[in-house]
Every structure is written in C-alpha cells, then in structure tokens.
Design a protein around this motif. Structure first.
Motif, PDB file in Angstrom:
ATOM      1  N   LEU A 273     -34.717 -15.884 -11.967  1.00 50.37           N
ATOM      2  CA  LEU A 273     -34.257 -14.934 -12.972  1.00 50.37           C
ATOM      3  C   LEU A 273     -32.768 -15.116 -13.257  1.00 50.37           C
ATOM      4  O   LEU A 273     -32.007 -15.487 -12.358  1.00 50.37           O
ATOM      5  CB  LEU A 273     -34.492 -13.497 -12.495  1.00 50.37           C
ATOM      6  CG  LEU A 273     -35.908 -12.941 -12.573  1.00 50.37           C
ATOM      7  CD1 LEU A 273     -35.978 -11.596 -11.857  1.00 50.37           C
ATOM      8  CD2 LEU A 273     -36.374 -12.810 -14.017  1.00 50.37           C
ATOM      9  N   PRO A 274     -32.321 -14.832 -14.472  1.00 50.26           N
ATOM     10  CA  PRO A 274     -30.876 -14.805 -14.729  1.00 50.26           C
ATOM     11  C   PRO A 274     -30.223 -13.790 -13.800  1.00 50.26           C
ATOM     12  O   PRO A 274     -30.806 -12.737 -13.515  1.00 50.26           O
ATOM     13  CB  PRO A 274     -30.791 -14.355 -16.193  1.00 50.26           C
ATOM     14  CG  PRO A 274     -32.117 -14.710 -16.785  1.00 50.26           C
ATOM     15  CD  PRO A 274     -33.120 -14.550 -15.678  1.00 50.26           C
ATOM     16  N   PRO A 275     -29.018 -14.072 -13.290  1.00 46.72           N
ATOM     17  CA  PRO A 275     -28.378 -13.165 -12.322  1.00 46.72           C
ATOM     18  C   PRO A 275     -28.325 -11.704 -12.748  1.00 46.72           C
ATOM     19  O   PRO A 275     -28.633 -10.824 -11.928  1.00 46.72           O
ATOM     20  CB  PRO A 275     -26.980 -13.772 -12.156  1.00 46.72           C
ATOM     21  CG  PRO A 275     -27.188 -15.233 -12.392  1.00 46.72           C
ATOM     22  CD  PRO A 275     -28.233 -15.312 -13.471  1.00 46.72           C
ATOM     23  N   PRO A 276     -27.967 -11.367 -14.006  1.00 47.05           N
ATOM     24  CA  PRO A 276     -27.966  -9.941 -14.367  1.00 47.05           C
ATOM     25  C   PRO A 276     -29.357  -9.308 -14.261  1.00 47.05           C
ATOM     26  O   PRO A 276     -29.491  -8.166 -13.819  1.00 47.05           O
ATOM     27  CB  PRO A 276     -27.458  -9.939 -15.814  1.00 47.05           C
ATOM     28  CG  PRO A 276     -26.684 -11.202 -15.957  1.00 47.05           C
ATOM     29  CD  PRO A 276     -27.421 -12.199 -15.112  1.00 47.05           C
ATOM     30  N   ASN A 277     -30.388 -10.049 -14.665  1.00 46.03           N
ATOM     31  CA  ASN A 277     -31.756  -9.520 -14.575  1.00 46.03           C
ATOM     32  C   ASN A 277     -32.142  -9.274 -13.123  1.00 46.03           C
ATOM     33  O   ASN A 277     -32.751  -8.252 -12.794  1.00 46.03           O
ATOM     34  CB  ASN A 277     -32.745 -10.499 -15.208  1.00 46.03           C
ATOM     35  CG  ASN A 277     -32.550 -10.655 -16.699  1.00 46.03           C
ATOM     36  OD1 ASN A 277     -31.467 -11.032 -17.157  1.00 46.03           O
ATOM     37  ND2 ASN A 277     -33.582 -10.378 -17.478  1.00 46.03           N
ATOM     38  N   ARG A 278     -31.774 -10.214 -12.268  1.00 47.79           N
ATOM     39  CA  ARG A 278     -32.126 -10.064 -10.853  1.00 47.79           C
ATOM     40  C   ARG A 278     -31.384  -8.888 -10.230  1.00 47.79           C
ATOM     41  O   ARG A 278     -31.939  -8.131  -9.430  1.00 47.79           O
ATOM     42  CB  ARG A 278     -31.807 -11.356 -10.106  1.00 47.79           C
ATOM     43  CG  ARG A 278     -32.360 -11.406  -8.692  1.00 47.79           C
ATOM     44  CD  ARG A 278     -32.301 -12.815  -8.131  1.00 47.79           C
ATOM     45  NE  ARG A 278     -32.988 -12.909  -6.853  1.00 47.79           N
ATOM     46  CZ  ARG A 278     -32.360 -13.023  -5.689  1.00 47.79           C
ATOM     47  NH1 ARG A 278     -31.041 -13.037  -5.650  1.00 47.79           N
ATOM     48  NH2 ARG A 278     -33.050 -13.108  -4.569  1.00 47.79           N
ATOM     49  N   SER A 279     -30.115  -8.719 -10.595  1.00 48.73           N
ATOM     50  CA  SER A 279     -29.326  -7.615 -10.053  1.00 48.73           C
ATOM     51  C   SER A 279     -29.928  -6.270 -10.451  1.00 48.73           C
ATOM     52  O   SER A 279     -30.133  -5.389  -9.611  1.00 48.73           O
ATOM     53  CB  SER A 279     -27.877  -7.695 -10.559  1.00 48.73           C
ATOM     54  OG  SER A 279     -27.227  -8.838 -10.061  1.00 48.73           O
ATOM     55  N   LEU A 280     -30.223  -6.103 -11.745  1.00 51.65           N
ATOM     56  CA  LEU A 280     -30.766  -4.827 -12.210  1.00 51.65           C
ATOM     57  C   LEU A 280     -32.179  -4.612 -11.678  1.00 51.65           C
ATOM     58  O   LEU A 280     -32.546  -3.479 -11.333  1.00 51.65           O
ATOM     59  CB  LEU A 280     -30.764  -4.773 -13.739  1.00 51.65           C
ATOM     60  CG  LEU A 280     -31.280  -3.461 -14.350  1.00 51.65           C
ATOM     61  CD1 LEU A 280     -30.503  -2.265 -13.812  1.00 51.65           C
ATOM     62  CD2 LEU A 280     -31.215  -3.506 -15.869  1.00 51.65           C
ATOM     63  N   LEU A 281     -32.966  -5.666 -11.596  1.00 50.46           N
ATOM     64  CA  LEU A 281     -34.327  -5.526 -11.078  1.00 50.46           C
ATOM     65  C   LEU A 281     -34.304  -5.009  -9.649  1.00 50.46           C
ATOM     66  O   LEU A 281     -35.095  -4.140  -9.274  1.00 50.46           O
ATOM     67  CB  LEU A 281     -35.059  -6.866 -11.147  1.00 50.46           C
ATOM     68  CG  LEU A 281     -36.507  -6.846 -10.629  1.00 50.46           C
ATOM     69  CD1 LEU A 281     -37.376  -5.933 -11.483  1.00 50.46           C
ATOM     70  CD2 LEU A 281     -37.082  -8.261 -10.611  1.00 50.46           C
ATOM     71  N   LYS A 282     -33.400  -5.518  -8.840  1.00 54.01           N
ATOM     72  CA  LYS A 282     -33.301  -5.052  -7.453  1.00 54.01           C
ATOM     73  C   LYS A 282     -32.919  -3.579  -7.401  1.00 54.01           C
ATOM     74  O   LYS A 282     -33.511  -2.792  -6.649  1.00 54.01           O
ATOM     75  CB  LYS A 282     -32.290  -5.879  -6.668  1.00 54.01           C
ATOM     76  CG  LYS A 282     -32.252  -5.512  -5.187  1.00 54.01           C
ATOM     77  CD  LYS A 282     -31.273  -6.338  -4.410  1.00 54.01           C
ATOM     78  CE  LYS A 282     -31.433  -6.115  -2.911  1.00 54.01           C
ATOM     79  NZ  LYS A 282     -31.382  -4.695  -2.515  1.00 54.01           N
ATOM     80  N   LEU A 283     -31.943  -3.181  -8.196  1.00 48.31           N
ATOM     81  CA  LEU A 283     -31.540  -1.778  -8.230  1.00 48.31           C
ATOM     82  C   LEU A 283     -32.695  -0.893  -8.690  1.00 48.31           C
ATOM     83  O   LEU A 283     -32.935   0.180  -8.126  1.00 48.31           O
ATOM     84  CB  LEU A 283     -30.340  -1.599  -9.159  1.00 48.31           C
ATOM     85  CG  LEU A 283     -29.020  -2.242  -8.718  1.00 48.31           C
ATOM     86  CD1 LEU A 283     -27.983  -2.171  -9.843  1.00 48.31           C
ATOM     87  CD2 LEU A 283     -28.482  -1.565  -7.462  1.00 48.31           C
ATOM     88  N   LEU A 284     -33.402  -1.340  -9.724  1.00 48.66           N
ATOM     89  CA  LEU A 284     -34.509  -0.556 -10.268  1.00 48.66           C
ATOM     90  C   LEU A 284     -35.647  -0.427  -9.267  1.00 48.66           C
ATOM     91  O   LEU A 284     -36.167   0.679  -9.040  1.00 48.66           O
ATOM     92  CB  LEU A 284     -35.013  -1.208 -11.557  1.00 48.66           C
ATOM     93  CG  LEU A 284     -36.231  -0.546 -12.206  1.00 48.66           C
ATOM     94  CD1 LEU A 284     -35.892   0.851 -12.691  1.00 48.66           C
ATOM     95  CD2 LEU A 284     -36.769  -1.405 -13.349  1.00 48.66           C
ATOM     96  N   LEU A 285     -36.061  -1.540  -8.661  1.00 50.35           N
ATOM     97  CA  LEU A 285     -37.180  -1.486  -7.717  1.00 50.35           C
ATOM     98  C   LEU A 285     -36.821  -0.688  -6.473  1.00 50.35           C
ATOM     99  O   LEU A 285     -37.688  -0.014  -5.895  1.00 50.35           O
ATOM    100  CB  LEU A 285     -37.623  -2.902  -7.347  1.00 50.35           C
ATOM    101  CG  LEU A 285     -38.301  -3.697  -8.460  1.00 50.35           C
ATOM    102  CD1 LEU A 285     -38.706  -5.081  -7.960  1.00 50.35           C
ATOM    103  CD2 LEU A 285     -39.515  -2.951  -9.021  1.00 50.35           C
ATOM    104  N   ASP A 286     -35.580  -0.751  -6.037  1.00 53.58           N
ATOM    105  CA  ASP A 286     -35.152   0.087  -4.915  1.00 53.58           C
ATOM    106  C   ASP A 286     -35.325   1.562  -5.259  1.00 53.58           C
ATOM    107  O   ASP A 286     -35.816   2.358  -4.444  1.00 53.58           O
ATOM    108  CB  ASP A 286     -33.685  -0.185  -4.566  1.00 53.58           C
ATOM    109  CG  ASP A 286     -33.505  -1.446  -3.738  1.00 53.58           C
ATOM    110  OD1 ASP A 286     -34.511  -1.966  -3.220  1.00 53.58           O
ATOM    111  OD2 ASP A 286     -32.362  -1.907  -3.618  1.00 53.58           O
ATOM    112  N   LEU A 287     -34.914   1.931  -6.469  1.00 58.08           N
ATOM    113  CA  LEU A 287     -35.044   3.318  -6.910  1.00 58.08           C
ATOM    114  C   LEU A 287     -36.512   3.733  -6.973  1.00 58.08           C
ATOM    115  O   LEU A 287     -36.889   4.817  -6.483  1.00 58.08           O
ATOM    116  CB  LEU A 287     -34.397   3.485  -8.289  1.00 58.08           C
ATOM    117  CG  LEU A 287     -34.586   4.845  -8.960  1.00 58.08           C
ATOM    118  CD1 LEU A 287     -33.902   5.950  -8.164  1.00 58.08           C
ATOM    119  CD2 LEU A 287     -34.061   4.810 -10.396  1.00 58.08           C
TER     120      LEU A 287
END
Length: 404
Positions: A228-242
């Motif tokens: 994944l592009p780094p921004p997508n991966r960063s936000l995906l991790k934050l979202l899935l954690d939530l």
C-alpha cells in the motif's frame, strides 16, 4: 513567585512540530534524527532504498499464497491499469471533485497532513466507544458541516467541549473515507482481497473445506498491506485499530466486527462509482473480508518473519547479497544467489518443501515437486541466499512458480 512547572509533568507533544507515521516519529525541534520504534526497521529501509527489489520480494510471496491470473497480477504489480466493477451511475462519481482548493482534505488525495487532521476524529472516537450504534447512527447534519469546515481549514479542534457528538465525528470519518479519490485499500488490490478471502483448509483426504485458513490469510494480508502507499497504510492502521477496539466493546455499543464491516466496506474497498448491484454477489465476501481485517488487525501490520530476516541479513550480512540487490535495482532483474547458506534460508526452503509434499495430490503438486527436482536452488539442501527468484516473472504464468 509561582512555582516552576516540572517539564516532565507538563510535556505536551506539539502536533504541528512533530512528524509522525506508522514507521517513525521525528520531533523537529529536538533532533534531526528520527526515533525509530518500528520492529520492521530493516524491512522499511529495504522498501525505501531498494524499492524494486522490495516489491518483487513481496509480490513473489503473495503469489505463493494466492493464484492470480496474469491480468490480475499485472494490476497488482502496477504493470496494468486496475480493472474493477464499474457503473454508469453518478451517485458517487462527483464527490471527490467538489473541493480542490488549497488546504482542503475532504475529496483530496490522501496525505500525511490530511491524516493528521482526521486523526483528531479518531482520537476523539477512541474515547467514546461506549456510544450505542457508533458508526451506525448518523450525526447531526449542521454540526457535521461545521466540523467538516474546521477540519478543512486545518484547525486544531477541541472536541471535548461538548459542541459535537461522537456520532457527528463517526459519520464524518465515513464521509472522509468515501470521498477519497480512490478507496483506502486501492483499486489495484481489489482482486487480491477477494482471493485472500477464499483461502481455506483441506481435510485429511485432500479435499477443500469451507473452513478459512486464517494463518495463510493473515500472512497474505501482511504482504498485501506492505504494498500500500505509505499514507494509505498509515490511515488503515489507525482506522482498523479504532474499529478493533470498537468491536471489543460491542456488549455496550452493539457494534460487532461484522456490523462495522458492513458500515465501512463501501467506503474503503468498494470500487468507486458503483452500486451494490454492480458487485455481482461479492458484497458478502467484501463485508466478511473487512470484518476479518478488524478482528485480526493487531497482527496485520507486521512483516512475516522470513521478510524481516531477509531484510536484516541484507543490511547486516553478506556483501554478495547487497551487490545482488543493487544489480536488481539497476538491471531490473532479481536473481540473488550466493555460496553462503544462512540457516534461515535453509529452514524456509525445508518448510516450503514440506508444505508442498503435504498438499493434496493434484497436477499442481506434481508440477511443484518437479520444479524442486529440476532447480537445485529450490531444494532444501541447496546453497541459496535468496527468499525469492524473479527470473523474468513478468513474462511467465505465476500459478505454478515456487516462491520462498
């Protein structure tokens, strides 16, 4: 004289002077050196310094787990434009064109700056997981409009004042994801997500069962998320954690992982500009896939052990391996062999060979066994340093190629 405040007890991280991502955090005012806390440090270093070798390594292992036809593989690798279900409808097609002015985050390409703004919603929601129907019950439209404008302006918002309700923030988070120009999980990965969801176990007779192979699914998602592009991966991790922690509180908020997946799948994985009728029976697969991501989110952002060890050995080990990776980048052909035989490679090859021998009897198994016999570099006793061999995979069918 007022007592001097203890700086240790009064420390507050300035969001605007600190640059953070999933991988590192750097406070500009204190030091020019990033503080690395990512256990996959060498993996990320390989990604940034030798991107072609990194992508080839990850792709080769993904195709070991799932069988992607040539066109779907070309889409995943970036050699072809994504081909996903589409519709002639206009319902969602103009969302990302509404606002393009400077500073606007809704409808704009995802950036780290945009994530920093949206993180304010995520942080606030993480403190309100008790709200019943969170992400299902809509917020107040006027409050959402005001909050949206504040986020678009780049403002730092105090959401604890009581001016906004958690449902406002939850609805706006879904709106933000839905207005991205491309789904968070990207069009290129669409077919891979469907294939990973189909991975299942075999019974003692070698027949495919309906029981998901969770271990292989987790491994495949770990690899896929590395692309994944780094921004997508960063936000995906934050979202899935939530969403993971939201689901853990389902006894209070009545929102299970599947309920949450039903709310978010249209915003993070459905192709743009489609209606439910365009997905040809894949809606349940997509919902179940997102539910899986929520349930196992705490395991999905770690590189598989063999990827970690390969990257670590490259930067701390053999000069021959380093030279071969450099040649891979220059010549765009990766075949990394050495006379040295590290124990991790031998163990990985033995494990792979054992997996092949345990497969149900089939033409594919016979083909794989023949490859082990014909290519000494792929046998468990071979002297090999590489966990993958590219060998012109661009022009070959990948269904039967062994990837280590």
């Amino acid at each position: 004289m007022a007592a001097e405040k203890d700086p240790q007890n009064n420390h507050k991280l300035d969001r605007r002077s600190t640059k953070c991502s999933v991988f590192n955090c750097q406070e500009k005012s204190d030091s020019s050196q990033p503080v690395i806390f990512n256990p996959d440090f060498f993996v990320e270093r390989l990604r940034h310094e030798y991107p072609q070798a990194f992508v080839d390594l990850v792709l080769s292992n993904i195709t070991r787990l799932i069988d992607l036809p040539g066109d779907e593989f070309s889409q995943l690798s970036g050699e072809a434009e994504p081909r996903v279900p589409s519709s002639s409808g206009f319902l969602r097609s103009f969302n990302f064109l509404k606002r393009k002015e400077k500073g606007v985050i809704f409808g704009a390409t995802l950036t780290e700056e945009g994530i920093a703004q949206i993180y304010q919603l995520i942080e606030y929601l993480s403190k309100n997981l008790h709200v019943e129907g969170l992400f299902r019950v809509p917020g107040h439209s006027l409050r959402q409009t005001a909050l949206r404008e504040m986020l678009n302006s780049g403002a730092e918002i105090d959401l604890e004042t009581g001016d906004f309700h958690p449902n406002d923030a939850a609805t706006l988070l879904k709106v933000f994801l839905g207005e991205l120009p491309e789904p968070l999980l990207t069009h290129r990965h669409y077919h891979a997500h469907l294939k990973i969801g189909e991975l299942s176990r075999f019974d003692e007779k070698g027949n495919k069962t309906n029981m998901p192979d969770k271990e292989r699914q987790i491994e495949a998602f770990q690899l896929l998320f590395m692309l994944l592009p780094p921004p997508n991966r960063s936000l995906l991790k934050l979202l899935l954690d939530l969403l993971y922690h939201t689901a853990r509180n389902q006894h209070v908020n009545k929102m299970s992982a599947l309920n949450l997946a039903t709310m978010f799948a249209p915003h993070i994985i459905w192709p743009k500009n489609v209606m439910a009728s365009d997905l040809q029976g894949n809606i349940d697969k997509l919902n179940n896939g997102v539910a899986f991501l929520i349930r196992y989110s705490q395991k999905l952002f770690k590189a598989p052990a063999y990827i970690k060890e390969y990257a670590r050995l490259y930067f701390t080990g053999s000069k021959t391996l380093q030279s071969n990776v450099s040649n891979c980048e220059v010549n765009n052909t990766c075949s990394m062999n050495s006379d040295e035989t590290p124990s991790y490679t031998e163990a990985a090859l033995k494990e792979l060979f054992q997996q092949v021998t345990n497969m149900p009897e089939s033409a594919k198994k016979k083909k794989l066994i023949k490859q082990f016999e014909k290519q000494p570099l792929l046998t468990p006793s071979a002297d090999s340093r590489t966990p993958f061999s590219r060998r012109h995979w661009r022009s070959r069918s990948l269904g039967g190629i062994i990837k280590v």
